[in-house]
Every structure is written in structure tokens, then in C-alpha cells.
Design a protein around this motif. Structure first.
Motif, short mmCIF file in Angstrom:
data_model
loop_
_atom_site.label_atom_id
_atom_site.label_comp_id
_atom_site.label_asym_id
_atom_site.label_seq_id
_atom_site.Cartn_x
_atom_site.Cartn_y
_atom_site.Cartn_z
N VAL A 10 0.76 -1.24 -0.03
CA VAL A 10 -0.10 -0.04 0.12
C VAL A 10 1.00 1.23 -0.13
O VAL A 10 1.91 1.31 0.59
N THR A 11 0.49 2.35 -0.74
CA THR A 11 0.94 3.64 -0.77
C THR A 11 0.07 4.58 -0.35
O THR A 11 -1.22 4.46 -0.45
N ASN A 12 0.63 5.77 0.03
CA ASN A 12 -0.56 7.12 0.31
C ASN A 12 -0.67 7.63 -1.30
O ASN A 12 0.17 7.26 -2.01
N VAL A 13 -1.39 8.64 -1.14
CA VAL A 13 -1.52 9.65 -2.53
C VAL A 13 -1.12 10.88 -2.06
O VAL A 13 -1.50 11.55 -1.30
N ARG A 14 0.00 11.16 -2.67
CA ARG A 14 0.49 12.67 -2.29
C ARG A 14 -0.42 13.98 -2.94
O ARG A 14 -0.42 14.04 -4.08
#
Length: 267
Positions: free
Chosen positions: A65-69
Motif C-alpha cells: 500500500v502507498t498513500n496519495v500525495r
């Protein structure tokens, strides 16, 4: 996890070959790569929210999982890392999980999620709206934007991964770790515009981010073959990129009759 390149069903030995960096504040408490005692997950663990940024299971499942910048997008909702934990420890395969998550994706902080089982891979995101798409065989990349968005560091890592495969490598992961620790920044004219300002865009444009308060915390390689065997290797870093250790764990499929799932990315 803020930078990922992976090859899906496109390497002669590895069904999934993934190289990724987790970027995070150094003060956020985390546990190193290990077999979890309470869930059938192998991965690092975010000790603040309880999830993971990257995980696998003995049955050959994987989740990242990654975040959204986007500084204009409020960070409201449940922790992203729990998405990965739920998938890895759950019973649904990638297809059923993706369909089910679409109904609740808006309840989580902005996220990008990659899920893999023995046959299928999916990308699921919730910005600007909930969406899911199957992953086709090939080399793909993900950072803190939409799937396969051609940010300079994402493209560069994909190229390095493709070159690694073209060279016929199978278990020599040193070139991939060198790619993950590359600190070359992108020229200003090709930097993305995500609302954080040119100086920070420049700093965040390298694969490996070195900083006193924030930076690359872990570089991870996942290799899972077509029988579900493989390994996960994690190299850890502290403030200003100080090396803090390496862990390598094998993946061995469970005997028939035993069913486990799992792995994640916290936030």
C-alpha cells in the motif's frame, strides 16, 4: 511505501518480482520484517496503527500500500495499513477482494493498493473515486499517484527492473538494491506538480530519500515463483540514511489442507 516497481508473470522463474521503498517519518514506531505471532503475515509492522506497508504469506499472497500525495486532500478515515492486513489475513482472493473493497474504499485515507494471489493481481485506489483494475503481465510501477503514473523515479525503477530481467538475473538482487538506494534527483523540468512546492518535489524525486526527520525507512525485495516458493528481503535505514540491518526470510508453501493469507503497507 512510496516507490514500487514489479514484474508480474513476466520472469521465467518469478511469478512476482517486486522492489519497493517505504518512505516514512523516522519517529513513527515500526517493527522489522518478521513472521507475525498473531496473524499469518510475513512483513514489517507499523506499531502505531497495527498494519503493514508490505507483506506476504506462506501461501504466496502479497499486498503493498502507498498513500496519495496531495496536501489538499485531508487524511481522514481508517489507516491504509489495515487494508493490507485485512487482505493478507482474509479468505478472499484478489478478484473477490477487489470487488468487495470498492464498496468501502471511501472509508479509508487516500490509498493505492496492490494485491496478488497465486493467479491474479489487482490495483485498487480511492482517489479521486474508488476504482479497481486487474494487473496485466509485464513490468509496472507505482508511487504516490495513480497506477503506472510516469513519475521520473517510477519510470527509472521500472527501467532498472527490466534491465535486471534482461540480464538473466534470478537471485542476485544487488542491482535492484542499488536502484532502490539511488539518490539522483530528477531535473526540475520533469518534476511532477503535487502541491508541495518545487524544493520538496526535487527532494522527493529520488528513489532513496535521505533526511533527519523523514526518509526511506526500508528497501524491500519480494520474489515469489510459480509454485509459491521464494523470499522477502528487507534492508532498514534510520535518520540520514544510516543503515540499520537486513533480514531475509524464505517463503515456503503450506502443506495441503492449511490455508493462510497476507501482507501490507501502513500509513
Amino acid at each position: 511505501m512510496c516507490l514500487i516497481a514489479f514484474a508480474w508473470h513476466s520472469h521465467p522463474r518469478w511469478r512476482l518480482l517486486l522492489a519497493g521503498n517505504r518512505d516514512e517519518f523516522h519517529a513513527r514506531p515500526s517493527a522489522s520484517l518478521s513472521h507475525w505471532s498473531d496473524l499469518p503475515i510475513i512483513g514489517g509492522r507499523d506499531l502505531e496503527a497495527g498494519g503493514t506497508w508490505l507483506g506476504v504469506t506462506e501461501s504466496g499472497r502479497c499486498c503493498v500500500v502507498t498513500n496519495v500525495r496531495d496536501p489538499r486532500d485531508p487524511q481522514h478515515g481508517a489507516s491504509r495499513g489495515l487494508l493490507a492486513t485485512d487482505y493478507l489475513a482474509g479468505e478472499n482472493g484478489a478478484v473477490a477482494h477487489a470487488r468487495g473493497l470498492l464498496a468501502t474504499a471511501a472509508d479509508y485515507r487516500p490509498f493505492n493498493l496492490l494485491t496478488f494471489d497465486t493467479e491474479h493481481g489487482f490495483y485498487i485506489g480511492n482517489r479521486p473515486t474508488a476504482k479497481a483494475q486487474p494487473i496485466e503481465p509485464g513490468v509496472h510501477g507505482l508511487s504516490n499517484a495513480d497506477f503506472n503514473t510516469p513519475w521520473p523515479k517510477t519510470k527509472a525503477l521500472m527501467v532498472r527492473l527490466q534491465a535486471w530481467m534482461n540480464a538473466g538475473h534470478e537471485v542476485d538482487f544487488a542491482p535492484l538494491f542499488r536502484a532502490l538506494t539511488n539518490e539522483q534527483q530528477a531535473p526540475d523540468e520533469i518534476l511532477p506538480e503535487t502541491g508541495v512546492g518545487p524544493e520538496r518535489e526535487r527532494w522527493l524525486s529520488s528513489a532513496f530519500i535521505r533526511g533527519e526527520r523523514y526518509g526511506t525507512r526500508a528497501c524491500t525485495i519480494v520474489a515469489i515463483d510459480y509454485e509459491g516458493k521464494g523470499m522477502i528481503v528487507e534492508r532498514r535505514f534510520g535518520p540520514m540514511g544510516r543503515f540499520q540491518g537486513e533480514t531475509e526470510l524464505p517463503l515456503n508453501p503450506q502443506p495441503a489442507g492449511r490455508s493462510f493469507v497476507g501482507w501490507v503497507s501502513a500509513a
